[in-house]
Design an enzyme around this catalytic site. Structure first.
Site, PDB file in Angstrom:
ATOM      1  CE  LYS A  84     -10.955  -2.497  11.617  1.00 16.00           C
ATOM      2  NZ  LYS A  84     -11.320  -2.088  10.228  1.00 16.00           N
ATOM      3  CB  SER A 158      -7.896  -2.932   8.837  1.00 12.05           C
ATOM      4  OG  SER A 158      -9.142  -2.236   8.767  1.00 12.05           O
ATOM      5  CB  SER A 182     -11.054  -2.561   6.225  1.00 11.53           C
ATOM      6  OG  SER A 182      -9.848  -1.993   5.807  1.00 11.53           O
TER       7      SER A 182
END
Length: 453
Positions: A84, A158, A182
């Site tokens: 990420k 996210s 997330s």
């Protein structure tokens, strides 16, 4: 069928991390062949799904060659992984989904990246996130992460790019972080296993952590891969414990008064309840007692955590309007004392006490189908905040309580989106959550990937 002339035959896109690592360690396939096959596939399909901000093609092949030269290739030998775009990777810019962040490359790996690499994993790319990882959709000025199950839907956020990459077979395993859902929200949007561990399981560095809300975890298509990836990140193996007979609570009650679950969400929860009963567990309807003040506390922490973690070198004039508003509200919340550690402690104690007479709680992850795959970064803060609350009212309360939680696939909704449930347990119950998820995979099996075109 795989092509027998393909040097990565059987271990290309769609193979599990566990199978790839076993094959590379045994010499049945090289790390270079595995990584090359995945890179070629990413090059072909990622323009459709928008999972990656940056693909590290040349660097990944060099790293794969290093794995092949190693005597001890490690528990993730040759496994292509995605990181990420929220932690440092040596030589790479950490953009955090923003034009306002520094463009200086990182000089060292985040500890969890270092652990994955030491275990033989190969970082093939950095995945798309919303600006500063604030919102539950993952688009930036260069693209939109879409759910491979239905391109009309966002991959969530996210960790949306990470989820899209795993669901679309571009990598078998991806890193995510979870401050208010997330990991679990994208896992639900993309039909994956998504594990947020409890506090202290995976490493943090100074300047991250979202006031103690956020934890690093994994997204995968199998329970085995999730345990394998998390164990390497944690620095100690994570087991999949055969749970025995458990007392499991089920609750569809939304903690947000204006965000009730839709009928498809409730049906999925009941389907999982029946499967757990079939696996030999005692299931009961039981709702956590959630104080009305928790909604205010959650909002204060959501904004305040973002404000507290704003990088020192951020050019705030370049932030998206929605993010600038979010940071402003967070600073107000911090000044006003709304980010109350005492309030959080009271909720944590109540949440832990819930597990005194039940072993596990099952809730939905999302209250409805995923949000549309649109340029949410161009919309107002209010539009983003309102739909964020309506989409995913269930995950954030467990970040406030610092408890482990795991998203597990639960079939497919009539609208074509995946269904998902969240397993929540007391402190230290990651192995129990994984064990119950493994049972669900047996009695309520899920498709690891959608039919991709």
């Amino acid at each position: 069928m795989s092509d027998p002339s393909d040097p990565a035959a059987g271990f290309g896109p769609g193979a599990t991390a566990a199978d790839i690592a076993d094959a590379v360690r045994a010499g049945r396939v090289t790390a270079r062949a595995v990584v090359a096959a995945h890179l070629a596939y990413i090059d072909r399909v990622d323009p459709t799904y928008g999972a990656f901000r940056r693909v590290r093609a040349a660097e990944a092949l060099d790293e794969a060659d290093e794995v092949d030269r190693r005597a001890d290739r490690g528990p993730l030998a040759g496994v292509p992984v995605a990181i990420k775009d929220h932690v440092d990777v040596t030589g790479e810019v950490r953009a955090d989904g923003s034009l306002a962040t520094s463009r200086q490359p990182a000089t060292e790996d985040h500890p969890l990246v270092a652990r994955w690499r030491a275990a033989g994993a190969v970082v093939v790319g950095l995945t798309r996130v919303p600006e500063l990882c604030v919102f539950p959709t993952s688009d930036d000025p260069e693209g939109i992460a879409r759910s491979p199950w239905d391109l009309r839907y966002s991959a969530g956020g996210s960790s949306g790019g990470a989820a899209a990459a795993v669901a679309a077979k571009m990598v078998p395993l991806a890193h995510g972080s979870d401050g208010m859902g997330s990991i679990r929200i994208p896992a639900a949007c993309c039909g994956l296993v998504g594990l947020k561990p409890g506090a202290g399981v995976t490493p943090h560095v100074d300047g991250e952590g979202w006031l103690g809300l956020s934890e690093h975890g994994v997204l995968a298509t199998t329970v085995t891969d999730a345990a394998l990836g998390l164990g390497v990140m944690a620095g100690t193996p994570i087991g999949i414990t055969a749970p025995g007979r458990l007392r499991i609570a089920l609750s569809s009650r939304s903690p947000v008064v204006f965000a009730p679950p839709d009928a498809e969400t409730v049906r999925a929860l009941h389907r999982v309840g029946r499967a757990l009963a079939a696996a030999g567990h005692d299931t009961v309807g039981r709702h956590p007692k959630i104080p009305a003040s928790l909604q205010t506390l959650a909002g204060a922490y959501w904004t305040g955590a973002t404000a507290s973690d704003v990088p020192a070198n951020l050019d705030e004039s370049k932030l998206q309007p929605r993010t600038r508003k979010h940071v402003e509200l967070g600073r107000r919340a911090l000044r006003a004392g709304l980010v109350s550690e005492n309030g959080r402690d009271r909720w944590r104690q109540r949440a832990v006490a819930f597990f005194e007479d039940v072993d596990l709680l099952v809730t939905p992850v999302l209250a409805r189908a995923p949000l549309r795959a649109e340029a949410w970064s161009t919309k107002s803060w209010w539009a983003n905040a309102q739909l964020s609350s309506r989409l995913a009212p269930y995950p954030g309360m467990w970040n406030l309580a610092s408890l482990p939680a795991l998203a597990v696939p639960a079939g497919v909704r009539n609208d074509g989106a995946p269904a998902s449930v969240q397993l929540v347990g007391p402190p230290g119950s990651e192995d129990r959550l994984l064990g119950v998820a493994a049972q669900l995979a047996e009695v309520l099996p899920w498709s690891r990937h959608p039919e991709l075109t």
